[in-house]
Design an enzyme around this catalytic site. Structure first.
Site, PDB file in Angstrom:
ATOM      1  CG  ASN A 111      -0.312  -0.033   2.539  1.00  0.00           C
ATOM      2  OD1 ASN A 111       0.775   0.536   2.723  1.00  0.00           O
ATOM      3  ND2 ASN A 111      -0.938  -0.687   3.510  1.00  0.00           N
ATOM      4  CE  LYS A 149       2.211   3.860   8.419  1.00  0.00           C
ATOM      5  NZ  LYS A 149       3.515   3.168   8.512  1.00  0.00           N
ATOM      6  CD  GLU A 150       2.114  -2.378   3.432  1.00  0.00           C
ATOM      7  OE1 GLU A 150       1.510  -2.978   4.333  1.00  0.00           O
ATOM      8  OE2 GLU A 150       1.938  -2.626   2.213  1.00  0.00           O
ATOM      9  CG  ASP A 196      -6.901  -9.520   4.139  1.00  0.00           C
ATOM     10  OD1 ASP A 196      -5.698  -9.197   4.141  1.00  0.00           O
ATOM     11  OD2 ASP A 196      -7.570  -9.682   5.171  1.00  0.00           O
TER      12      ASP A 196
END
Length: 318
Positions: free
Chosen positions: A189, A191-192, A260
């Site tokens: 995502n 942020k990652e 997920d």
């Protein structure tokens, strides 16, 4: 096959009509308790909901919550043969208190240390045995930094997949972000990727393409999919397609489990040989769909099919 960290999502549901005299907090009058599959097990649920057969591989504690987790599997059409029970671990459980259909509090109980050497050996023996026994079309690594996906487990299983020409898809977390060398689909995502890239990343096509190029140089992956929350998702494929797929208007109730769902759809699309643009469109629509329901829920294929039809009428893939 889904390999990664599983958990129980427990919901304590009730009503709120007053504030506690003991502290400025609402009093929830408990009405029901429900356990649902979470983490990598929610990916398995989405795989099952779309008509495929999930083989879930993970480690739970040798405790009551671990037994409760395994008891849920048969009724949901998921085999427990890939689940290892370990005496040295606590089953991850996230307890959510819901009052008047709103989440008031979450309580987590978990272990996050890596598998021991003995647990790793037993787990890898079990997973590689299932790779031999079952016809696996794709392996999904669902990482929640709870200790199942260690560098050794990741490296060994990617090598096993390469030997068998099985494609791989990853939903990563920060701890082992760069351990997934040679995977096919990598899905962080925003942020990652921001936490892992050595430069600022903005939710704009040029900046996201720079981030994808950085990932491809680091991991040699074929497809990069970066989820952007309310802005949709970005896909950069080795076919030359590179674009943002924006979200459609939704009545968002709960974002739990959306990631997920996205990796589930994306992996199935990859295994089925779909066009990367269709994979991205389906993944984006499915991730948005599950946000309209409270709690962690699998995707509804009938709704997804209808929404894809509308999307295809309104959009033209470049």
């Amino acid at each position: 096959m889904i390999v990664g960290d599983v958990m129980l999502d427990r919901y304590l549901t009730g009503t709120v009509s007053r504030i506690s005299p003991e502290a400025p907090v609402p009093v929830v009058l408990h009405q029901s308790t429900e356990d649902r599959l979470g983490g990598a097990a929610n990916v398995a649920l989405n795989i099952r909901a779309l008509g495929s057969v999930p083989v879930l591989c993970s480690v739970v504690g040798r405790d009551e919550d671990g037994e409760a987790f395994k008891r849920l599997l048969p009724g949901l059409g998921i085999t427990s043969e890939g689940i290892l029970s370990a005496a040295g671990r606590t089953t991850t459980i996230k307890t959510r208190v819901l009052g008047n259909n709103q989440q008031m509090l979450r309580i987590d109980r978990e272990d996050t240390h890596d598998l021991s050497g003995e647990e790793t050996a037993l787990f890898l023996q079990n997973v590689t045995g299932l790779l031999e026994k079952r016809k696996i079309d794709i392996v999904i690594f669902q990482d929640y930094n709870k200790g199942v996906l260690t560098p050794e487990v990741i490296r060994t299983l990617i090598a096993e997949c390469r030997k068998r020409n099985i494609p791989t898809a990853v939903d990563p977390k920060k701890a082992n972000f760069f351990a997934y060398q040679g995977v096919d689909l990598f899905k962080p995502n925003l942020k990652e990727i921001r936490d892992s890239a050595p430069f600022p990343v903005r939710p704009e096509p040029e900046s996201l393409k720079q981030a994808s190029d950085f990932l491809r140089k680091s991991l040699q992956n074929r497809l990069t999919m970066i989820t952007l929350s309310e802005k949709g998702l970005f896909l950069d494929a080795d076919t030359g397609l590179s674009r943002i797929f924006p979200t459609i208007a939704r009545n968002v109730a709960d974002v739990s489990g959306a990631g997920d769902t996205v990796i589930s759809i994306a992996a199935l699309g990859l295994a089925a040989g779909l066009d990367p643009g269709i994979i991205a469109a389906l993944s984006n629509l499915a991730g948005g769909q599950v946000c309209e329901s409270a709690g962690v829920v699998p995707v509804r294929p009938d709704i997804l099919e209808a929404e894809l039809g509308q999307w295809l009428l309104q959009n033209k893939l470049e």
